[in-house]
Scaffold this active site. Structure first.
Site, PDB file in Angstrom:
ATOM      1  N   GLY A  55       0.834  -1.200   0.000  1.00 27.18           N
ATOM      2  CA  GLY A  55       0.000   0.000   0.000  1.00 27.18           C
ATOM      3  C   GLY A  55       0.860   1.238   0.000  1.00 27.18           C
ATOM      4  O   GLY A  55       2.067   1.164   0.273  1.00 27.18           O
ATOM      5  N   CYS A  82       5.284  -6.277   1.447  1.00 29.11           N
ATOM      6  CA  CYS A  82       5.703  -4.872   1.417  1.00 29.11           C
ATOM      7  C   CYS A  82       5.066  -4.102   2.585  1.00 29.11           C
ATOM      8  O   CYS A  82       5.400  -4.361   3.732  1.00 29.11           O
ATOM      9  CB  CYS A  82       5.382  -4.264   0.059  1.00 29.11           C
ATOM     10  SG  CYS A  82       6.216  -2.696  -0.197  1.00 29.11           S
ATOM     11  N   TYR A  83       4.123  -3.199   2.327  1.00 30.12           N
ATOM     12  CA  TYR A  83       3.494  -2.503   3.451  1.00 30.12           C
ATOM     13  C   TYR A  83       2.898  -3.505   4.442  1.00 30.12           C
ATOM     14  O   TYR A  83       2.939  -3.292   5.664  1.00 30.12           O
ATOM     15  CB  TYR A  83       2.396  -1.544   2.959  1.00 30.12           C
ATOM     16  CG  TYR A  83       1.762  -0.784   4.093  1.00 30.12           C
ATOM     17  CD1 TYR A  83       2.365   0.352   4.612  1.00 30.12           C
ATOM     18  CD2 TYR A  83       0.579  -1.235   4.685  1.00 30.12           C
ATOM     19  CE1 TYR A  83       1.821   1.032   5.689  1.00 30.12           C
ATOM     20  CE2 TYR A  83       0.024  -0.567   5.769  1.00 30.12           C
ATOM     21  CZ  TYR A  83       0.650   0.566   6.261  1.00 30.12           C
ATOM     22  OH  TYR A  83       0.113   1.225   7.327  1.00 30.12           O
ATOM     23  N   HIS A 172       7.667  -7.805  -3.969  1.00 32.23           N
ATOM     24  CA  HIS A 172       6.316  -8.121  -4.450  1.00 32.23           C
ATOM     25  C   HIS A 172       6.313  -9.439  -5.224  1.00 32.23           C
ATOM     26  O   HIS A 172       6.678  -9.465  -6.401  1.00 32.23           O
ATOM     27  CB  HIS A 172       5.806  -6.995  -5.346  1.00 32.23           C
ATOM     28  CG  HIS A 172       5.438  -5.770  -4.589  1.00 32.23           C
ATOM     29  ND1 HIS A 172       4.163  -5.537  -4.111  1.00 32.23           N
ATOM     30  CD2 HIS A 172       6.175  -4.717  -4.191  1.00 32.23           C
ATOM     31  CE1 HIS A 172       4.131  -4.399  -3.461  1.00 32.23           C
ATOM     32  NE2 HIS A 172       5.339  -3.861  -3.493  1.00 32.23           N
ATOM     33  N   GLU A 174       3.806 -10.963  -6.314  1.00 34.98           N
ATOM     34  CA  GLU A 174       2.663 -11.055  -7.222  1.00 34.98           C
ATOM     35  C   GLU A 174       2.924 -10.515  -8.619  1.00 34.98           C
ATOM     36  O   GLU A 174       2.170 -10.779  -9.537  1.00 34.98           O
ATOM     37  CB  GLU A 174       1.443 -10.342  -6.605  1.00 34.98           C
ATOM     38  CG  GLU A 174       1.542  -8.819  -6.472  1.00 34.98           C
ATOM     39  CD  GLU A 174       2.257  -8.343  -5.201  1.00 34.98           C
ATOM     40  OE1 GLU A 174       3.145  -9.065  -4.722  1.00 34.98           O
ATOM     41  OE2 GLU A 174       1.941  -7.241  -4.716  1.00 34.98           O
ATOM     42  N   ASP A 230     -18.384 -11.368 -22.010  1.00 40.64           N
ATOM     43  CA  ASP A 230     -19.061 -11.486 -20.717  1.00 40.64           C
ATOM     44  C   ASP A 230     -20.531 -11.867 -20.870  1.00 40.64           C
ATOM     45  O   ASP A 230     -21.012 -12.802 -20.228  1.00 40.64           O
ATOM     46  CB  ASP A 230     -18.948 -10.175 -19.921  1.00 40.64           C
ATOM     47  CG  ASP A 230     -17.504  -9.744 -19.756  1.00 40.64           C
ATOM     48  OD1 ASP A 230     -16.620 -10.589 -19.951  1.00 40.64           O
ATOM     49  OD2 ASP A 230     -17.268  -8.562 -19.444  1.00 40.64           O
ATOM     50  N   LYS A 372     -11.520 -11.168 -15.713  1.00 40.55           N
ATOM     51  CA  LYS A 372     -11.801 -11.326 -17.147  1.00 40.55           C
ATOM     52  C   LYS A 372     -11.201 -12.620 -17.730  1.00 40.55           C
ATOM     53  O   LYS A 372     -11.863 -13.333 -18.471  1.00 40.55           O
ATOM     54  CB  LYS A 372     -11.224 -10.116 -17.891  1.00 40.55           C
ATOM     55  CG  LYS A 372     -11.539 -10.075 -19.358  1.00 40.55           C
ATOM     56  CD  LYS A 372     -12.874  -9.432 -19.576  1.00 40.55           C
ATOM     57  CE  LYS A 372     -13.238  -9.413 -21.043  1.00 40.55           C
ATOM     58  NZ  LYS A 372     -14.516  -8.724 -21.237  1.00 40.55           N
TER      59      LYS A 372
END
Ligand code: XMP
Length: 516
Positions: A55, A82-83, A172, A174, A230, A372
């Site tokens: 964050g 991280c944060y 990170h 991710e 969608d 998505k």
């Protein structure tokens, strides 16, 4: 219920990527804003483990957001990123200081201890590339924690209290720039938390079908079908769940690409035998757009008419208590805001303009939990053709926002031809799936050219192709010059009325993907 991981969001730009990686490991997860996570939320959600996101805030400044203490007493593993690492360290008795040596971008860490987070991926002594983005850093560990990795500027790049299952990483995992990061998140979710990896699309499909049946009972559901990914997935899923209780409405505004309206009808009515009303309202829309040049007025005109026509068709069908919508997870994640409370961001174009309330209909939103690319996997699971499932996004107002200036049938026809040649070449070159969105724009400009022995004075067009992961930012696609040359030659030879082709190399920001 499948095992699940809770992601506590502290407002990082990349929190959604954590969720993506955890789901790729076959574990269902949700993102909740940090302000909402308390003992009651934890009890209701029942996570097998918790991830604290990064964050923008600083633990060392006053009023810093913190993780609810119940998170650390829930007796489930916690991973701070991280944060998330910093607040965990500060809250559990460690120290965090404003870093004098910031680390942004690529960094190298050294593995100091083998541990379950790195198991099978990294070993003691390895030096590995990771992606860092921090100013503050942990300088003293809370009781019970040990260092598992260091970097030049982060002596606590990785920390662990294995007994309690608490882990923290300053980098990170991710993001793609931490090449082994997905494996670490998998280790956390599957290994450390012990979550089963049984969250597959097949399982999701079955659960979604049961949920729809339970919600709808014997009621009737109306589903707006646009031919996009969608709405197509929603329609086919609902049809599998409730059969003839579903009624699809395809409002054809005449602003679609070449052959698209016919494809929708052939695929859904003829192939899937979905109950489908095809309303050709192109005269109405093109009439209403005559002389309209302002982009937002175009959008509003189209949006309003769409609702009117849809409502008319829905009333004709009559008796439907439910309206289906292709709302996706990114539309419903509550975003973290540090100025006010958490706010819900719902893209206005996903909500059919207040129609459900006006018609007293309840919403059916079977894709609310999906990203998505997960919708695409579900589409394949439902047997939708690959070219339909892999389609580029297409805006609701269609070609109207790809013709700067006023809209006429002639201009629409011209643009459709240009667009078709362009997309045909992209497909033939095998580039379609590398591109987020590709389309042509018909410019309100006439230019002089020479063809054969004659002078031409025709319209110019622009081609656009971008790469993106979410449409929020984008880069132009670096086509080989030879490809662009070939497309330009074909367009000018095959589309009478266009004599000049340009390629748009603007990224977003500062540009937008569409021209209007
Ligand atoms: P921009 O042009 O804002 O587009 O960079 C981002 C993404 O949104 C799509 N887009 C729209 N979709 N209604 C829609 O349904 C709209 O009015 C609209 N405007 C832009 C665009 O195609 C891209 O995927």
């Amino acid at each position: 219920m499948a095992d699940r991981i809770l992601i506590v969001d502290f407002g990082s730009q990349v929190t959604q990527l954590i969720a993506r990686r955890v789901r790729e490991a076959g574990v269902y997860c949700e993102i909740h804003p940090f302000q909402k996570v308390d003992a009651a939320d934890l009890k209701a959600f029942g996570p097998k483990g918790i991830i604290l996101s990064g964050g923008p805030a600083s633990v060392v400044e006053g009023e810093a957001p913190s993780a609810h203490p119940a998170i650390f007493t829930a007796r489930v593993p916690v991973l701070g990123i991280c944060y998330g690492e910093q607040t965990m360290a500060a809250q559990l008795g460690g120290t965090v200081e404003a870093g004098h040596h910031r680390e942004f971008g690529r960094a190298e860490i050294e593995i100091r201890r083998d541990n379950p987070l790195f198991a099978g991926v990294w070993s003691q002594g390895d030096r590995k590339p990771v992606w860092m983005s921090h100013g503050d850093r942990v300088t003293k560990l809370p009781p019970g924690f040990e260092v598992i990795a260091t970097s030049e500027n982060a002596p606590f790049a990785g920390v662990a209290d294995e007994a309690r299952g608490f882990y923290g990483v300053q980098f990170h995992p991710e993001v793609m720039h931490t090449p082994d990061g997905a494996k670490l998140l998998r280790n956390f979710a599957r290994g450390i938390c012990g979550a089963d990896g049984d969250w597959t699309m097949g399982a999701f499909k079955q659960r979604a079908i049961e949920q729809v049946r339970a919600q709808v009972g014997t009621g009737k559901v109306i589903c707006g079908l646009s031919g996009g990914v969608d709405s197509s997935v929603v329609a086919v899923l609902l049809h599998e769940a409730i059969g003839e209780q579903l009624q699809c409405v395809f409002v054809d505004h005449g602003l679609l690409r070449m052959g698209e309206a016919d494809q929708v009808v052939v695929l859904f009515r003829d192939h899937y035998t979905l109950p489908l009303v095809h309303r050709d309202a192109s005269d109405l829309f093109i009439g209403a757009l005559a002389g309209v040049t302002d982009p937002e007025t175009k959008r509003k005109t189209i949006g309003k008419l769409f609702i009117d026509v849809f409502e008319e068709e829905a009333r004709k069908i009559g008796g439907a208590g439910f309206l289906a919508q292709g709302t996706l997870y990114p539309d419903v994640i509550e975003s973290v805001s540090f100025t006010g409370g958490p706010s819900v961001t719902i893209k206005s174009h996903h909500n059919v303009g207040g129609l459900p309330a006006r018609m007293n209909m309840k919403l059916v939103e079977p894709l609310r939990e999906l990203f998505k690319d997960e919708v695409r996997v579900l589409g394949r699971e439902l047997g939708l053709p690959a070219d339909m499932v892999g389609r580029h996004p297409f805006p609701g107002p269609g070609l109207a926002i790809r013709i700067p200036g006023d809209i006429t049938r002639e201009k629409l026809d011209l643009l459709r031809k240009v667009d078709a040649v362009y997309l045909d070449e992209i497909r033939k070159s095998g580039l379609y799936d590398e591109i987020w969105q590709a389309f042509a724009v018909l410019l309100p400009v006439r230019t002089v050219g020479v063809m054969g022995d004659g002078r031409t004075y025709d319209q110019a067009c622009a081609l656009r192709a971008v790469t993106s992961t979410d449409g929020m930012t984008a880069d132009y696609y670096p086509f080989p010059h030879e490809f662009l040359g070939r497309v330009a030659t074909r367009i000018i030879n095959e589309v009478r009325g266009v004599n000049r082709v340009t390629y748009d190399i603007t990224s977003k920001p500062p540009g937008t993907i569409e021209w209007e």
